[in-house]
Design a protein around this motif. Structure first.
Motif: not given
Ligand code: ASP
Length: 435
Positions: A282-284, A319-321, A364-366, A393-398
């Motif tokens: 989570s980036s937040a 990462g998400t895009s 969220a990306g999904m 993959l979510d962990m990596c893109r975050t």
């Molecule tokens: N988990 C990502 C974020 O918080 C968002 C996502 O790609 O699902 O940055």
């Protein structure tokens, strides 16, 4: 004796947590033990980070904006920030598209694996489709409407309303700039000290980070689905990870070219935030730490970091895009579809917008991927194909999302003449005294 750097402690916590999780899966009752007695500490850790987010944005953005002294500076910086964010996102999507068209991971999925995956994960994907349908139902200007809260207490009570809190803080900061100095001073002083307190609280939370990530990783391992279908998705996962690694290399290059900070120093100083991004997805939740690292360890002045980073956490997700572009084309390939150049250009546009609209929380990306798929005419049922590997993959893109925000804050700071000397270096004596 020299103290061990924070990123090493966090890394050791993560590794031990993962190993512990793997061990516990093999014992009867081990899984329950981790879920009941270890996982809650991970949840407490994430909660503590999230708890800080709203006060941090309020405190740092109000004091940051009011320090600018001039509204034209603010709009110049805002324009620059959004432009660079958009550019990096488009670069990320393009890298994703190039890779997925070159590697063609979808061709390794045969008919039977595809139907197995679709039937296994059909139920889990429904939730994402419903959420996406909700988003689509709203009008085109809804995002703009959602940015302006009708009640600041209400807005601050939900972490997902981050943009509303940002809006209020900037608005409040502008009010302060426009007041005569002697009237504004008490409020400014208050928010400056308020901000210092919050930064101290982040330091305290970070002391528990190695234990927090231990708990998070142990819980993740015992709860991860044990699927044989995992292997079929290997090439897809590899494609995403190569793309994400290229993005990190790209950031290092940008930082080096524009600010002169060496990649080793940049990565070393930002790594605690990256490791937390990886552990929390989570980036937040990572935002407080990203802000602290960028300001205190990389020298970005607060006027810039407090403005660029919270906005980045909500709208800039390279990462998400990248992942959305790879996933969309992968699914199309698995369904034997040939996407035209025009359709791929459409993916660049929708993946860029979808990543802006994605919330900075796990998974969220999904949700937004559903929108990218439907715009490109790719079967939404294909979401089931990538479900099994989505969490790692979510962990990596975050990690990439957070590193991208940090990079842009350095570029903006440099161009505004606000990249100073870092207050703290982990290898400095000051670090030992201060922390
Ligand atoms: N988990 C990502 C974020 O918080 C968002 C996502 O790609 O699902 O940055």
């Amino acid at each position: 004796m020299k103290k061990m750097a924070l990123h090493w402690k966090i890394l050791i916590g993560m590794l031990l947590g993962a190993v512990f999780g793997f061990l516990m899966v093999n014992f009867s009752g081990g899984k329950e033990l981790v879920s009941d007695w270890i996982k809650p500490f991970g949840t407490i850790f994430i909660n503590a980070l999230k708890l800080i987010a709203v006060p941090l944005i309020l405190g740092s953005l109000i004091s940051g904006v009011s320090d600018l002294k001039d509204i034209s500076k603010l709009s110049k910086m805002g324009g620059k920030t959004v432009m660079i964010y958009l550019t990096t996102t488009i670069i990320a999507v393009s890298i994703g598209l190039l890779l997925v068209n070159g590697i063609k991971p979808g061709n390794s999925i045969n008919e039977s694996t595809r139907s197995d995956l679709v039937s296994n994960y059909a139920e889990s994907t429904q939730k994402y489709k419903d959420e996406a349908a909700n988003q689509i139902e709203k009008g085109p200007l809804q995002a703009l409407v959602d940015m302006v809260p009708d009640n600041i207490i209400g807005a601050s009570s939900e972490n997902k309303n981050m943009l509303q809190v940002i809006f209020f803080a900037i608005f409040f900061g502008i009010g302060l700039i426009l007041l005569p100095e002697e009237k504004a001073k008490p409020v400014k002083d208050f928010f400056n000290s308020f901000n210092e307190v919050i930064l101290k609280m982040i330091d305290l939370i970070m002391l528990s980070a190695p234990y927090g990530v231990f708990a998070l990783l142990a819980a993740l391992v015992v709860e991860s689905p044990n699927s044989d279908l995992f292997a079929a998705l290997g090439w897809y996962a590899v494609t995403v990870v190569i793309g994400l690694s290229l993005m990190i290399a790209f950031y290092c290059l940008m930082v080096f070219l524009f600010t002169g900070v060496k990649p080793k120093v940049f990565l070393q100083e930002i790594s605690p935030a990256q490791l937390l991004a990886f552990s929390t997805s989570s980036s937040a939740a990572t935002l407080p730490v990203t802000m602290e690292r960028v300001h205190e360890h990389l020298g970005v002045e607060e006027e810039v970091s407090s403005f660029v980073l919270p906005i980045g956490a909500t709208i800039n997700m390279d990462g998400t895009s990248l992942y959305q572009a790879v996933a969309a084309v992968f699914i199309a390939q698995a369904f034997g579809m040939d996407l035209s150049f025009g359709a791929q250009l459409g993916i660049v546009a929708t993946a860029t917008l979808a990543s802006i609209g994605s919330a900075a929380v796990p998974g969220a990306g999904m949700v937004m991927l559903v929108i990218v798929l439907s715009q490109a005419g790719i079967p939404e049922a294909g979401l089931a194909l990538i479900f099994a590997v989505d969490r790692p993959l979510d962990m990596c893109r975050t990690v990439v999302n957070v590193t991208g925000d940090a990079t842009v804050s350095m570029l903006v700071a440099k161009s505004e003449g606000k990249l100073g000397k870092p207050e703290v270096h982990e290898w400095d004596e000051t670090y030992k005294v201060d922390h």
